[in-house]
Design a protein around this motif. Structure first.
Motif, PDB file in Angstrom:
ATOM      1  N   ALA A  83      -0.702 -10.757   3.615  1.00  0.00           N
ATOM      2  CA  ALA A  83      -1.966 -10.357   4.231  1.00  0.00           C
ATOM      3  C   ALA A  83      -1.778  -9.131   5.114  1.00  0.00           C
ATOM      4  CB  ALA A  83      -2.538 -11.513   5.046  1.00  0.00           C
ATOM      5  N   SER A  84      -0.685  -9.106   5.885  1.00  0.00           N
ATOM      6  CA  SER A  84      -0.427  -7.975   6.783  1.00  0.00           C
ATOM      7  C   SER A  84      -0.312  -6.662   6.015  1.00  0.00           C
ATOM      8  CB  SER A  84       0.856  -8.214   7.580  1.00  0.00           C
ATOM      9  OG  SER A  84       0.677  -9.234   8.529  1.00  0.00           O
ATOM     10  N   LYS A  85       0.340  -6.701   4.871  1.00  0.00           N
ATOM     11  CA  LYS A  85       0.507  -5.485   4.067  1.00  0.00           C
ATOM     12  C   LYS A  85      -0.850  -4.951   3.602  1.00  0.00           C
ATOM     13  CE  LYS A  85       5.123  -6.801   2.463  1.00  0.00           C
ATOM     14  NZ  LYS A  85       5.936  -7.296   1.332  1.00  0.00           N
ATOM     15  N   LEU A  86      -1.737  -5.859   3.211  1.00  0.00           N
ATOM     16  CA  LEU A  86      -3.072  -5.438   2.776  1.00  0.00           C
ATOM     17  C   LEU A  86      -3.882  -4.871   3.944  1.00  0.00           C
ATOM     18  CD1 LEU A  86      -3.764  -8.436   0.416  1.00  0.00           C
ATOM     19  CD2 LEU A  86      -3.745  -6.044  -0.298  1.00  0.00           C
ATOM     20  N   PHE A  87      -3.799  -5.524   5.103  1.00  0.00           N
ATOM     21  CA  PHE A  87      -4.531  -5.035   6.275  1.00  0.00           C
ATOM     22  C   PHE A  87      -3.982  -3.686   6.747  1.00  0.00           C
ATOM     23  CE2 PHE A  87      -5.153  -9.793   7.252  1.00  0.00           C
ATOM     24  CZ  PHE A  87      -6.300  -9.839   6.481  1.00  0.00           C
ATOM     25  N   GLU A  88      -2.673  -3.486   6.605  1.00  0.00           N
ATOM     26  CA  GLU A  88      -2.082  -2.203   6.997  1.00  0.00           C
ATOM     27  C   GLU A  88      -2.548  -1.089   6.061  1.00  0.00           C
ATOM     28  OE1 GLU A  88       2.295  -0.282   8.118  1.00  0.00           O
ATOM     29  OE2 GLU A  88       2.155  -2.304   7.289  1.00  0.00           O
ATOM     30  N   LEU A  89      -2.625  -1.398   4.765  1.00  0.00           N
ATOM     31  CA  LEU A  89      -3.164  -0.428   3.810  1.00  0.00           C
ATOM     32  C   LEU A  89      -4.589  -0.051   4.193  1.00  0.00           C
ATOM     33  CD1 LEU A  89      -1.939  -1.864   0.366  1.00  0.00           C
ATOM     34  CD2 LEU A  89      -1.266   0.317   1.387  1.00  0.00           C
ATOM     35  N   ASN A  90      -5.380  -1.052   4.545  1.00  0.00           N
ATOM     36  CA  ASN A  90      -6.768  -0.812   4.945  1.00  0.00           C
ATOM     37  C   ASN A  90      -6.855   0.057   6.191  1.00  0.00           C
ATOM     38  OD1 ASN A  90      -7.862  -2.227   2.869  1.00  0.00           O
ATOM     39  ND2 ASN A  90      -8.479  -4.002   4.066  1.00  0.00           N
ATOM     40  N   CYS A  91      -5.981  -0.209   7.147  1.00  0.00           N
ATOM     41  CA  CYS A  91      -5.997   0.557   8.398  1.00  0.00           C
ATOM     42  C   CYS A  91      -5.725   2.034   8.125  1.00  0.00           C
ATOM     43  CB  CYS A  91      -4.949  -0.015   9.354  1.00  0.00           C
ATOM     44  SG  CYS A  91      -5.110   0.572  11.038  1.00  0.00           S
ATOM     45  N   ASN A  92      -4.724   2.307   7.305  1.00  0.00           N
ATOM     46  CA  ASN A  92      -4.392   3.690   6.963  1.00  0.00           C
ATOM     47  C   ASN A  92      -5.517   4.361   6.185  1.00  0.00           C
ATOM     48  OD1 ASN A  92      -1.883   3.457   8.211  1.00  0.00           O
ATOM     49  ND2 ASN A  92      -0.868   2.782   6.333  1.00  0.00           N
ATOM     50  N   LEU A  93      -6.096   3.624   5.249  1.00  0.00           N
ATOM     51  CA  LEU A  93      -7.182   4.158   4.428  1.00  0.00           C
ATOM     52  C   LEU A  93      -8.412   4.459   5.289  1.00  0.00           C
ATOM     53  CD1 LEU A  93      -7.792   4.835   1.464  1.00  0.00           C
ATOM     54  CD2 LEU A  93      -8.628   2.497   1.173  1.00  0.00           C
ATOM     55  N   ALA A  94      -8.688   3.580   6.246  1.00  0.00           N
ATOM     56  CA  ALA A  94      -9.832   3.792   7.133  1.00  0.00           C
ATOM     57  C   ALA A  94      -9.635   5.045   7.987  1.00  0.00           C
ATOM     58  CB  ALA A  94     -10.019   2.568   8.025  1.00  0.00           C
TER      59      ALA A  94
ATOM     60  N   ILE B  66     -11.081  -0.595  13.077  1.00  0.00           N
ATOM     61  CA  ILE B  66     -11.085  -1.637  14.100  1.00  0.00           C
ATOM     62  C   ILE B  66     -10.892  -3.009  13.457  1.00  0.00           C
ATOM     63  CG2 ILE B  66     -12.503  -2.801  15.839  1.00  0.00           C
ATOM     64  CD1 ILE B  66     -13.903  -0.021  16.230  1.00  0.00           C
ATOM     65  N   ARG B  67     -11.621  -3.254  12.365  1.00  0.00           N
ATOM     66  CA  ARG B  67     -11.490  -4.547  11.687  1.00  0.00           C
ATOM     67  C   ARG B  67     -10.071  -4.752  11.179  1.00  0.00           C
ATOM     68  NH1 ARG B  67     -15.070  -6.660   6.586  1.00  0.00           N
ATOM     69  NH2 ARG B  67     -14.341  -4.724   5.635  1.00  0.00           N
ATOM     70  N   SER B  68      -9.464  -3.706  10.610  1.00  0.00           N
ATOM     71  CA  SER B  68      -8.106  -3.828  10.072  1.00  0.00           C
ATOM     72  C   SER B  68      -7.095  -4.113  11.175  1.00  0.00           C
ATOM     73  CB  SER B  68      -7.719  -2.547   9.323  1.00  0.00           C
ATOM     74  OG  SER B  68      -8.595  -2.302   8.248  1.00  0.00           O
ATOM     75  N   LEU B  69      -7.238  -3.433  12.307  1.00  0.00           N
ATOM     76  CA  LEU B  69      -6.344  -3.687  13.436  1.00  0.00           C
ATOM     77  C   LEU B  69      -6.505  -5.121  13.933  1.00  0.00           C
ATOM     78  CD1 LEU B  69      -6.793  -0.335  15.400  1.00  0.00           C
ATOM     79  CD2 LEU B  69      -4.623  -1.192  14.452  1.00  0.00           C
ATOM     80  N   THR B  70      -7.752  -5.592  13.976  1.00  0.00           N
ATOM     81  CA  THR B  70      -8.016  -6.963  14.411  1.00  0.00           C
ATOM     82  C   THR B  70      -7.374  -7.961  13.461  1.00  0.00           C
ATOM     83  OG1 THR B  70     -10.134  -6.263  15.361  1.00  0.00           O
ATOM     84  CG2 THR B  70      -9.842  -8.607  14.966  1.00  0.00           C
ATOM     85  N   GLN B  71      -7.480  -7.704  12.163  1.00  0.00           N
ATOM     86  CA  GLN B  71      -6.890  -8.595  11.167  1.00  0.00           C
ATOM     87  C   GLN B  71      -5.362  -8.540  11.197  1.00  0.00           C
ATOM     88  OE1 GLN B  71      -9.470 -10.415  10.837  1.00  0.00           O
ATOM     89  NE2 GLN B  71      -9.319 -10.670   8.636  1.00  0.00           N
ATOM     90  N   LEU B  72      -4.806  -7.369  11.475  1.00  0.00           N
ATOM     91  CA  LEU B  72      -3.350  -7.271  11.652  1.00  0.00           C
ATOM     92  C   LEU B  72      -2.906  -8.124  12.830  1.00  0.00           C
ATOM     93  CD1 LEU B  72      -2.736  -3.470  10.966  1.00  0.00           C
ATOM     94  CD2 LEU B  72      -1.550  -5.364   9.819  1.00  0.00           C
TER      95      LEU B  72
ATOM     96  N   ALA C  42      -7.304  -2.282  18.858  1.00  0.00           N
ATOM     97  CA  ALA C  42      -8.634  -2.475  18.285  1.00  0.00           C
ATOM     98  C   ALA C  42      -9.698  -2.524  19.384  1.00  0.00           C
ATOM     99  CB  ALA C  42      -8.665  -3.763  17.463  1.00  0.00           C
ATOM    100  N   LEU C  43      -9.392  -3.225  20.488  1.00  0.00           N
ATOM    101  CA  LEU C  43     -10.357  -3.358  21.580  1.00  0.00           C
ATOM    102  C   LEU C  43     -10.650  -2.004  22.216  1.00  0.00           C
ATOM    103  CD1 LEU C  43     -12.059  -5.172  23.412  1.00  0.00           C
ATOM    104  CD2 LEU C  43     -10.016  -5.512  24.834  1.00  0.00           C
TER     105      LEU C  43
END
Length: 296
Positions: A38-49, A59-65, A85-86
């Motif tokens: 899950a962390s790998k997917l959220f990290e990909l999302n954070c970079n893409l965002a 913000i959502r990706s950082l929260t999920q990480l 994220a906050l």
């Protein structure tokens, strides 16, 4: 979800859609206990965002990480992500709900460190934020978290009020995860009141429901509390059988508690050598967790 991601690799699709699909898959992996994936997917999302100028998704990706790190019991890392994220949510117009989620996660992290007064203050800030947005589901989850904290503090009546509030806010169409968490807390409260038959029924039901929807962490939590109940009632054999049902690998967020219960069950069953081995594993895990805390 994986099929959808394969399509993304071969067709022109918006970054927003890719992030949404990967977030869904990441949440599924998290529910199944695969926090590293899950962390790998959220990290990909954070970079893409970041690359595509999507602050809400960042913000959502950082929260999920942060949530994934919390599942791994990596509290310092979880706090780092949530505070990032906050900070971004509080400086971005209209991101009140995201800020509330960060505050709720920070409260859980602080509670894990036994800083109960600070945790209560963070929960209250989260409640205030969610009230502004009128988001009943997040209020329900915060009520559950507050209920667990009040139970830890021995304030049983407040804990009971919080779980009832969570049920009212969730309504008849509440997500399975919320219903399971409410049942687990009801079971623990029944244990406190010596209503052992009800406690056993609640915890067994929540474990079975979590297994059905493949929510491994919640299944493990319910079985752990059920084993604690059986041990308290003096049935070490039943407690061991329940512990054997906990799926592998043990969630890091519950590992210390489960190892301690396993050791106590083995001790009461007269298996001193095996009990000492479990106590040793618990000490090793605690040392490793403390070491990770100091790395951040």
């Amino acid at each position: 979800a994986r099929g959808s991601l394969d399509v993304i690799g071969s067709e022109e699709t918006s970054a927003q859609l890719q992030i949404q699909l990967q977030n869904t898959l990441g949440n599924i992996e998290l529910e199944r206990g695969n926090s590293s994936t899950a962390s790998k997917l959220f990290e990909l999302n954070c970079n893409l965002a970041r690359e595509n100028g999507l602050p809400d998704e960042e913000i959502r990706s950082l929260t999920q990480l942060g949530l994934a790190s919390l599942h791994e019991n990596s509290l310092a890392e979880a706090e780092r992500f949530e505070r990032q994220a906050l900070a971004k949510a509080e400086t971005t117009l209209g991101r009140h709900r995201r800020a509330g989620i960060c505050l709720q996660h920070l409260a859980v992290i602080t509670e894990r460190r036994s800083n109960f007064a600070e945790a209560l203050a963070l929960y209250q800030r989260a409640v205030g934020t969610f009230k502004k947005t009128g988001h009943r589901t997040h209020l329900a989850w915060t009520a559950i978290d507050l209920g667990k904290l009040y139970l830890e503090l021995g304030e049983v009546n407040r804990a009971r009020a919080m779980v009832r509030l969570a049920e009212r806010l969730g309504g008849t169409d509440a997500a399975a995860a919320l219903t399971i968490n409410c049942d687990i807390l009801h079971g623990r409260l029944a244990m406190q009141d010596s209503r052992f038959a009800e406690a056993r029924e609640r915890l067994r039901r929540s474990a079975n429901e979590a297994k059905t929807v493949r929510q491994q962490e919640r299944q493990s939590r319910a079985l752990w509390h059920l084993a604690q109940l059986e041990l308290e009632l003096g049935d070490a054999q039943a407690a061991q059988q329940t512990l054997n049902e906990i799926p592998a690998p043990l969630p890091n967020s519950l590992r210390a508690g489960i190892l301690l219960t396993q050791a106590n069950v083995l001790r009461d069953a007269g298996h001193g050598d095996k009990a000492r081995q479990r106590y040793g594993e618990l000490l090793e895990f605690s040392d490793a967790t403390e070491s990770r805390e100091h790395q951040w």
